[in-house]
Structure formats: C-alpha cells, structure tokens
Design a protein around this motif. Structure first.
Motif, PDB file in Angstrom:
ATOM      1  N   ASP A   9       0.877  -1.186   0.000  1.00 14.25           N
ATOM      2  CA  ASP A   9       0.000   0.000   0.000  1.00 14.25           C
ATOM      3  C   ASP A   9       0.904   1.223   0.000  1.00 14.25           C
ATOM      4  OD1 ASP A   9      -1.902   1.928   0.312  1.00 14.25           O
ATOM      5  OD2 ASP A   9      -2.916   0.952   2.010  1.00 14.25           O
ATOM      6  N   VAL A  10       1.087   1.866  -1.163  1.00 19.53           N
ATOM      7  CA  VAL A  10       2.042   2.972  -1.296  1.00 19.53           C
ATOM      8  C   VAL A  10       1.378   4.340  -1.316  1.00 19.53           C
ATOM      9  CG1 VAL A  10       3.768   1.562  -2.464  1.00 19.53           C
ATOM     10  CG2 VAL A  10       2.011   2.725  -3.818  1.00 19.53           C
ATOM     11  N   ALA A  11       0.063   4.395  -1.518  1.00 21.50           N
ATOM     12  CA  ALA A  11      -0.600   5.699  -1.590  1.00 21.50           C
ATOM     13  C   ALA A  11      -1.982   5.628  -0.970  1.00 21.50           C
ATOM     14  CB  ALA A  11      -0.692   6.177  -3.043  1.00 21.50           C
ATOM     15  N   PRO A  12      -2.037   5.461   0.355  1.00 27.82           N
ATOM     16  CA  PRO A  12      -3.352   5.436   1.003  1.00 27.82           C
ATOM     17  C   PRO A  12      -4.022   6.804   0.882  1.00 27.82           C
ATOM     18  CG  PRO A  12      -1.596   5.527   2.633  1.00 27.82           C
ATOM     19  CD  PRO A  12      -0.935   5.322   1.307  1.00 27.82           C
ATOM     20  N   PRO A  13      -5.332   6.866   0.844  1.00 21.85           N
ATOM     21  CA  PRO A  13      -6.035   8.137   0.660  1.00 21.85           C
ATOM     22  C   PRO A  13      -5.882   9.052   1.882  1.00 21.85           C
ATOM     23  CG  PRO A  13      -7.585   6.383   1.153  1.00 21.85           C
ATOM     24  CD  PRO A  13      -6.247   5.733   0.958  1.00 21.85           C
ATOM     25  N   ASP A  14      -5.827  10.376   1.598  1.00 26.34           N
ATOM     26  CA  ASP A  14      -5.748  11.360   2.672  1.00 26.34           C
ATOM     27  C   ASP A  14      -7.122  11.959   2.938  1.00 26.34           C
ATOM     28  OD1 ASP A  14      -2.977  11.017   2.828  1.00 26.34           O
ATOM     29  OD2 ASP A  14      -2.642  12.501   1.218  1.00 26.34           O
ATOM     30  N   ASP A  15      -7.261  12.583   4.077  1.00 30.56           N
ATOM     31  CA  ASP A  15      -8.457  13.345   4.421  1.00 30.56           C
ATOM     32  C   ASP A  15      -9.733  12.548   4.262  1.00 30.56           C
ATOM     33  OD1 ASP A  15      -6.791  15.549   4.887  1.00 30.56           O
ATOM     34  OD2 ASP A  15      -6.886  16.101   2.754  1.00 30.56           O
ATOM     35  N   VAL A  16      -9.750  11.334   4.758  1.00 26.83           N
ATOM     36  CA  VAL A  16     -10.972  10.538   4.740  1.00 26.83           C
ATOM     37  C   VAL A  16     -11.857  10.996   5.891  1.00 26.83           C
ATOM     38  CG1 VAL A  16     -11.942   8.217   4.931  1.00 26.83           C
ATOM     39  CG2 VAL A  16      -9.753   8.580   3.765  1.00 26.83           C
ATOM     40  N   PRO A  17     -13.129  11.327   5.614  1.00 26.46           N
ATOM     41  CA  PRO A  17     -14.026  11.734   6.702  1.00 26.46           C
ATOM     42  C   PRO A  17     -14.036  10.676   7.804  1.00 26.46           C
ATOM     43  CG  PRO A  17     -15.061  12.139   4.582  1.00 26.46           C
ATOM     44  CD  PRO A  17     -13.786  11.390   4.310  1.00 26.46           C
ATOM     45  N   GLU A  18     -14.099  11.173   9.033  1.00 28.76           N
ATOM     46  CA  GLU A  18     -13.994  10.268  10.168  1.00 28.76           C
ATOM     47  C   GLU A  18     -15.041   9.176  10.157  1.00 28.76           C
ATOM     48  OE1 GLU A  18     -13.904  10.509  15.059  1.00 28.76           O
ATOM     49  OE2 GLU A  18     -13.714  12.325  13.839  1.00 28.76           O
ATOM     50  N   ASP A  19     -16.250   9.525   9.695  1.00 36.08           N
ATOM     51  CA  ASP A  19     -17.323   8.523   9.701  1.00 36.08           C
ATOM     52  C   ASP A  19     -17.195   7.510   8.575  1.00 36.08           C
ATOM     53  OD1 ASP A  19     -17.824  10.320   7.698  1.00 36.08           O
ATOM     54  OD2 ASP A  19     -20.004  10.350   7.988  1.00 36.08           O
ATOM     55  N   GLN A  20     -16.174   7.676   7.684  1.00 38.83           N
ATOM     56  CA  GLN A  20     -15.983   6.748   6.571  1.00 38.83           C
ATOM     57  C   GLN A  20     -14.657   5.982   6.649  1.00 38.83           C
ATOM     58  OE1 GLN A  20     -16.557   8.662   2.748  1.00 38.83           O
ATOM     59  NE2 GLN A  20     -18.241   9.948   3.560  1.00 38.83           N
ATOM     60  N   VAL A  21     -13.899   6.235   7.730  1.00 40.99           N
ATOM     61  CA  VAL A  21     -12.574   5.630   7.857  1.00 40.99           C
ATOM     62  C   VAL A  21     -12.658   4.097   7.812  1.00 40.99           C
ATOM     63  CG1 VAL A  21     -10.633   5.248   9.420  1.00 40.99           C
ATOM     64  CG2 VAL A  21     -11.518   7.541   9.076  1.00 40.99           C
ATOM     65  N   GLU A  22     -13.527   3.522   8.602  1.00 43.73           N
ATOM     66  CA  GLU A  22     -13.627   2.065   8.657  1.00 43.73           C
ATOM     67  C   GLU A  22     -14.103   1.491   7.327  1.00 43.73           C
ATOM     68  OE1 GLU A  22     -13.101  -1.682  10.061  1.00 43.73           O
ATOM     69  OE2 GLU A  22     -12.473   0.225  10.958  1.00 43.73           O
TER      70      GLU A  22
ATOM     71  N   VAL B 296     -13.713   2.816   4.306  1.00 48.26           N
ATOM     72  CA  VAL B 296     -12.620   2.915   3.333  1.00 48.26           C
ATOM     73  C   VAL B 296     -11.557   1.858   3.620  1.00 48.26           C
ATOM     74  CG1 VAL B 296     -10.725   4.388   2.536  1.00 48.26           C
ATOM     75  CG2 VAL B 296     -13.013   5.352   2.851  1.00 48.26           C
ATOM     76  N   LYS B 297     -11.276   1.661   4.911  1.00 50.77           N
ATOM     77  CA  LYS B 297     -10.280   0.652   5.296  1.00 50.77           C
ATOM     78  C   LYS B 297     -10.676  -0.734   4.805  1.00 50.77           C
ATOM     79  CE  LYS B 297      -8.209  -1.536   9.360  1.00 50.77           C
ATOM     80  NZ  LYS B 297      -8.189  -1.572  10.850  1.00 50.77           N
ATOM     81  N   GLN B 298     -11.930  -1.119   5.025  1.00 50.24           N
ATOM     82  CA  GLN B 298     -12.397  -2.438   4.615  1.00 50.24           C
ATOM     83  C   GLN B 298     -12.405  -2.575   3.093  1.00 50.24           C
ATOM     84  OE1 GLN B 298     -12.871  -5.008   6.627  1.00 50.24           O
ATOM     85  NE2 GLN B 298     -12.260  -3.641   8.314  1.00 50.24           N
ATOM     86  N   GLU B 299     -12.728  -1.472   2.405  1.00 52.38           N
ATOM     87  CA  GLU B 299     -12.736  -1.522   0.941  1.00 52.38           C
ATOM     88  C   GLU B 299     -11.325  -1.712   0.400  1.00 52.38           C
ATOM     89  OE1 GLU B 299     -14.111  -1.372  -3.034  1.00 52.38           O
ATOM     90  OE2 GLU B 299     -14.999  -1.893  -1.096  1.00 52.38           O
ATOM     91  N   ARG B 300     -10.348  -1.053   1.020  1.00 56.27           N
ATOM     92  CA  ARG B 300      -8.967  -1.193   0.568  1.00 56.27           C
ATOM     93  C   ARG B 300      -8.427  -2.595   0.870  1.00 56.27           C
ATOM     94  NH1 ARG B 300      -6.390   2.799  -1.353  1.00 56.27           N
ATOM     95  NH2 ARG B 300      -4.308   2.107  -0.730  1.00 56.27           N
ATOM     96  N   ILE B 301      -8.855  -3.140   1.983  1.00 54.02           N
ATOM     97  CA  ILE B 301      -8.462  -4.527   2.291  1.00 54.02           C
ATOM     98  C   ILE B 301      -9.027  -5.464   1.237  1.00 54.02           C
ATOM     99  CG2 ILE B 301      -8.823  -6.435   3.906  1.00 54.02           C
ATOM    100  CD1 ILE B 301      -8.665  -4.387   6.181  1.00 54.02           C
ATOM    101  N   ARG B 302     -10.273  -5.234   0.845  1.00 52.28           N
ATOM    102  CA  ARG B 302     -10.906  -6.081  -0.180  1.00 52.28           C
ATOM    103  C   ARG B 302     -10.153  -5.989  -1.503  1.00 52.28           C
ATOM    104  NH1 ARG B 302     -13.865  -5.892  -4.451  1.00 52.28           N
ATOM    105  NH2 ARG B 302     -13.962  -3.606  -4.443  1.00 52.28           N
ATOM    106  N   ILE B 303      -9.794  -4.752  -1.893  1.00 49.63           N
ATOM    107  CA  ILE B 303      -9.081  -4.553  -3.165  1.00 49.63           C
ATOM    108  C   ILE B 303      -7.694  -5.180  -3.100  1.00 49.63           C
ATOM    109  CG2 ILE B 303      -8.057  -2.811  -4.676  1.00 49.63           C
ATOM    110  CD1 ILE B 303     -10.432  -0.989  -3.905  1.00 49.63           C
ATOM    111  N   ARG B 304      -7.012  -4.975  -1.955  1.00 52.22           N
ATOM    112  CA  ARG B 304      -5.684  -5.590  -1.793  1.00 52.22           C
ATOM    113  C   ARG B 304      -5.766  -7.113  -1.903  1.00 52.22           C
ATOM    114  NH1 ARG B 304      -3.797  -6.005   4.067  1.00 52.22           N
ATOM    115  NH2 ARG B 304      -5.306  -7.699   3.796  1.00 52.22           N
ATOM    116  N   ASP B 305      -6.759  -7.700  -1.232  1.00 52.67           N
ATOM    117  CA  ASP B 305      -6.905  -9.158  -1.272  1.00 52.67           C
ATOM    118  C   ASP B 305      -7.217  -9.647  -2.684  1.00 52.67           C
ATOM    119  OD1 ASP B 305      -6.427  -9.199   1.416  1.00 52.67           O
ATOM    120  OD2 ASP B 305      -8.515  -9.523   2.018  1.00 52.67           O
ATOM    121  N   GLN B 306      -7.981  -8.836  -3.422  1.00 50.82           N
ATOM    122  CA  GLN B 306      -8.291  -9.214  -4.805  1.00 50.82           C
ATOM    123  C   GLN B 306      -7.029  -9.211  -5.660  1.00 50.82           C
ATOM    124  OE1 GLN B 306     -11.413 -10.158  -6.309  1.00 50.82           O
ATOM    125  NE2 GLN B 306      -9.812 -10.848  -7.712  1.00 50.82           N
ATOM    126  N   ILE B 307      -6.175  -8.215  -5.461  1.00 53.03           N
ATOM    127  CA  ILE B 307      -4.915  -8.145  -6.215  1.00 53.03           C
ATOM    128  C   ILE B 307      -4.020  -9.323  -5.848  1.00 53.03           C
ATOM    129  CG2 ILE B 307      -2.834  -6.785  -6.630  1.00 53.03           C
ATOM    130  CD1 ILE B 307      -4.517  -4.279  -5.942  1.00 53.03           C
TER     131      ILE B 307
END
Length: 566
Positions: free
Chosen positions: A114-127, A129-140
C-alpha cells in the motif's frame, strides 16, 4: 519455478512465430506422404537387395512418422500455451491497473504494498474505506496468485511436451498415413495442456471431464496423459488407453530399479525389495496377457506403488453396460499370481449374466470387473499382529476406502447410472463391507460369499437398498463361520440367503452343481454361479434361495473359539 518478472518478459508474439514455423514444417512433412509410399519396394522385386531396401524404407517411414507426430504435437501445445499466456498477461494487466488505480504497488516478487493510502478521509468513513482497501488488496493478491499458478502450470505443460518430443516418447499409434500421424500429434499436444483437478474426488473428476469441450474430450480419448489412468470418475475407455500406454514405461522403470538393486550384489536388506520388484515385473506380464483376451478388456487400474502391483481389469464396456459387477478377492490374491484366473472366472460369470439378461430380462449388456486394487493379505508373509495380516482388518479398511471411490467413479463417470453389483469373496468380502460402509457408492446389490465378516453386524450400515444384500455359504467352508470381522453374516438380519447346493434353475431347464469348500463359488454351471449371475443381471427372482450353514453356525461356542485363534 516461474516468477512474476518472468511472466512480464513473456512475449506471445514469439510463440505465434514458432507456431507458424512449425505449421510450415508439418505441412511440408505431410506433403511427402505420397512420395514416401511410392518409394516402397516395387511389387515383384525379390532378393537381398530388395530386403535391404525394404528394411531401410521401414526405418525411414518410422522416423518420418515419429517426426510428424512430434512436430504436430509441439505445434498444438505451443498454440494452447500461446492462448494461455495471453490470458495470463491480460489478468496481470488488469491487476496492474487495479493496483495503480487504488494506490497499491505489485512488487517484482509478487507481493502487494500500500504505497498511496487516501488522505483526508471523513472520520465517519474511515472504517468503510479501510475495509474496501483490504478487499481490493486481497483481490490483487488473489489475482497474482492465480497468475503465478497458471504461469507455472503452462510452463510445466509445454516443457513436458518438448521433453517428450526430444526423447522420442510420442507414439505415432496406428495411423495409416502421415496425415493421420499429424492428427495424432495434434491430439497429443492438446491433451498435454489440459489440466485436471488436483486430487479430485470421483465426483469432481467427473464434473471436470464433462466440462471439457468435445474437442478436448476427443483429444484426451486419443492421447490421454498417464495421470488419467487411475482417476476414478473418468470414463473407462479413457482410463484404459492411459493405463495401456503406461505399461511399457512402468516395465522400463521396474527393470531399471531391479538392475540398480542387483548392481554390486544383493544384500539381505535389499532381498525383499528385489523380490517385490521382480513380482511387479511379473505382474505387468500378467496384465498384458489378460488384456490380449477376447472379448476386449479395459484396464481401469494400474498402480505400482506399495508392496505389490495393483490392477483392475474389466471384460465388457463399463461406460455403456447396463449391468456392472465388481469382484474383490481376498487372501493370497495377486496380479502376477491370480489375475488371469480371476479374469477368466469373471468372463464366465459375465457370459452367464448376459445369458440371463438376454433370456429372462431386457437384454441389457453386462460388464464384469476383477478388482485387485488393494494390498491383499498374503499367507505366511506377515505376523498376526502386522497391519497387513489376514487376522486384522487394516488391509480391508484401507482397501475398502479405495474400493468405495472406485464404486463412486463408475457411477459418476456416466450420464446414466448402471445397475451396480458388488461381489466379495473371503477377505475380499470384508474389504467390500468396509467399502459399502463408506456410503455414497451407488451399489444396488451386494453378494458376499465365503465371508469371515463384513465389518459390521447391521446390514443398514452397508447402505445397500433393503433386501439387496446377499450371502452364499458353501458346505465345508470353515472361513464362512469365522465371524472374525463384525460377526458372521449368516446371523445378520436382512441379509438374503442364496444356495450353493445342487439344484436346478427356477424354470427347471438346467441342473446346477453344488459348490463345496472355500474356493468353488464361481465354478461353471454351479448353483452359486447361477445365483450371482441372476443378481448381476438384475433378476433376483431367478435366484435359488436356501441357507448354507456350517458346523460353526450350529455350535454356539464355535465362533468365539475360532476367533480366539486370531
């Protein structure tokens, strides 16, 4: 081992050029067919010179045929590999795009960072976004795993074809022309690039086979790879060709092993190994002799692992027969010692079953299998406490697990289930009992004869339709009273008794002889053979009923006393 860096360097265009060049060579070779045939010895030419010319021509023809098969086989394998390489690289590009679009990097070794995680994620969307990135990483990660798995398989398959061509292992077969040889090579190349499920169950193997295209199935029928021979769930005709093709290779490997043992003298430690290898070589010969018989046979198992070579031979076509029987023998049964005799008995039983079917049934075709697919106990070979001793159930349980898979494979390989009958004699009936207890086998009828027990005293444990489990006990057969394994089948409620005594057919046309002792159950024109044939043909009303009871069945203390001997 193919790395991700290797895959990135692969060039499908280069394979396309190889494919085109091989196509030109193949066409040029096939174009020599008429010229090759025309150069044969002219009619009427006799003498030493003519014989020498004929011998030279035969050698040239053989070389040409092998060359055509090799060129065509490699060409087809290259074509299939090219398609697979393009598909692999397409998946890799999709993975690269997915990674780049979401701030991930695929390393040269195939890892994902993970070389470019997103910045300024709204606090209520942090979890979220985190789960979505885990899903994408696992797919790759999964995509890269698939890329490497498919790449290594494609590399192995093409390498195998190239090695076979280089070592002249591509048999031209029985084609009558160079064009026929080219077709054989084309099938061989396609067959070598088709992969099967690893360690598949009979049902998985059958599902895989049925998922293949007609062209792929035809290629595997013509040139099945060796691993198809012992795969339960694969059509019998395909297994037969694959196993027949392995016979020479198995013999060559065994002879090489024997020569290695004998080189420099045989020590006491190696003597047993030498004896096992020698018996396996003899077993290969027995298999070949059995396969030469008419009507045609099918070689459904050829397994040289373990102490002894295992084999299963069918008479009749298991793929199309309406009625199929599987006979499992017991103590002292070996491929080199008893296969030919067992096969003869099963052919006689098949003929009698066919007679029953033609005369009294619907005329359905019958196939009969002699199954020596397990390490049968051998008299005086092991101490009573050894796991392969006839006094223990270990060999029967291990063999039963294999036999259960074999039963399943017969049904799974076909679009319509045959009427399947299990036959087990002596310790083989114990093996059959454990196979049936595995369930899911699709056995419609079971007959045990001369049985020391089937591993249970409850007929429902066998998972055979009610009223379709039979036993036969001949006069003067002490083994049938042992009750060593789960109790004496004579006393199992729900088991149907078939006679082994002198009798006549139910219609009174033919007199039937009595079977006596432990080894006479399948004697020609006997009551017990007739009963087996009637059941195999699906005609239980044609059986001769009657109890067979030995001394042990009438003396209450005998079974326990006999069991004490073990």
């Amino acid at each position: 081992m193919v790395s991700l860096s290797d895959v990135r360097r692969w060039e499908p265009d280069a394979l396309e050029k190889v494919f085109a060049a091989l196509g030109k060579h193949k066409d040029r070779l096939v174009g020599l067919d008429d010229e090759l045939e025309g150069s044969a010895r002219p009619e009427g030419w006799r003498g030493q010179a003519a014989d020498a010319a004929a011998q030279s021509h035969a050698g040239l023809t053989r070389v040409m045929r092998e060359l055509v098969v090799e060129v065509a086989g490699v060409r087809r394998a290259v074509a299939e590999t090219t398609d697979e390489v393009e598909a692999i690289r397409r998946l890799l590009r999709e993975s690269d795009d997915l990674a780049e679009g979401h701030g991930f990097e695929i390393t040269a070794e195939g890892g994902v960072r993970d070389v470019a995680p997103p910045d300024d994620v709204p606090e209520d969307q942090v979890e979220q976004v985190k789960q979505e990135r885990i899903r994408i990483r696992d797919q790759i990660v999964e995509n890269i795993r698939t890329v490497l798995q498919r790449a290594n398989r494609a590399d192995d398959e093409l390498a195998k074809v190239l090695a076979d061509a280089d070592r002249n292992l591509m048999d031209p077969g029985r084609g009558g022309s160079l064009a026929d040889d080219a077709a054989t090579g084309d099938s061989r190349g396609l067959a070598a690039t088709i992969d099967a499920p690893r360690n598949g169950t009979p049902e998985e193997n059958a599902k895989w086979w049925k998922s293949l295209s007609p062209e792929e199935q035809e290629a595997l029928r013509k040139a099945p790879p060796a691993w198809l021979g012992n795969r339960d769930g694969i059509p019998a005709q395909v297994r037969d060709v694959a196993n027949r093709n392995r016979i020479d290779d198995e013999r060559e490997a065994l002879n090489a092993e024997k020569a290695e043992i004998e080189r420099g003298g045989v020590s006491d430690d190696e003597r047993k190994r030498l004896e096992e290898v020698t018996h396996k070589i003899e077993s290969i010969g027995a298999v070949e002799k059995t396969l030469e018989r008419q009507p045609s046979r099918q070689l459904l198992v050829l397994d040289s692992s373990g102490e002894r070579l295992k084999a299963a031979v069918a008479v009749g076509d298991v793929d199309t027969a309406d009625h199929v029987s599987v006979f499992t023998p017991g103590l002292n049964s070996t491929v080199n010692g008893t296969l030919e005799g067992l096969d003869h008995q099963m052919n006689q039983l098949r003929a009698q079953s066919q007679h029953e079917s033609d005369r009294h049934g619907e005329g359905g075709q019958v196939a009969a299998i002699s199954w020596i697919g397990y390490e049968t106990p051998q008299d005086h070979e092991h101490a009573p406490w050894h796991e392969n001793s006839v006094t223990r159930s270990d060999a029967a349980e291990n063999g039963g697990a294999k036999l259960n898979e074999f039963f399943k494979g017969i049904n799974a390989s076909r679009d319509t289930d045959p009427h399947l009958t299990a036959l087990g004699h002596s310790y083989g009936s114990t093996t059959t009992g454990y196979a049936l207890q595995g369930g899911g086998h699709g056995v419609d009828d079971a007959i045990v004869f001369g049985s020391p027990g089937v591993g249970t005293d409850d007929v429902e444990d066998l998972h055979v339709p009610e009223g379709h489990t039979y036993r036969i006990e001949a006069r003067n057969d002490p083994v049938a009273d042992f009750g060593r394994f789960g109790g004496d089948p004579t006393h199992m409620e729900g088991v149907q008794d078939l006679s082994a005594k002198e009798s006549t057919e139910p219609d009174g046309r033919q007199k039937l002889s009595e079977s006596t002792g432990h080894n006479g159950y399948v004697a020609d024109d006997s009551t017990s053979q007739h009963n087996m044939a009637a059941v195999v043909a699906g005609l239980p009303d044609r059986t001769v009923r009657g109890e067979g009871r030995g001394v042990g069945d009438y003396i209450s203390w005998a079974p326990s006393k006999i069991r004490d001997l073990f």
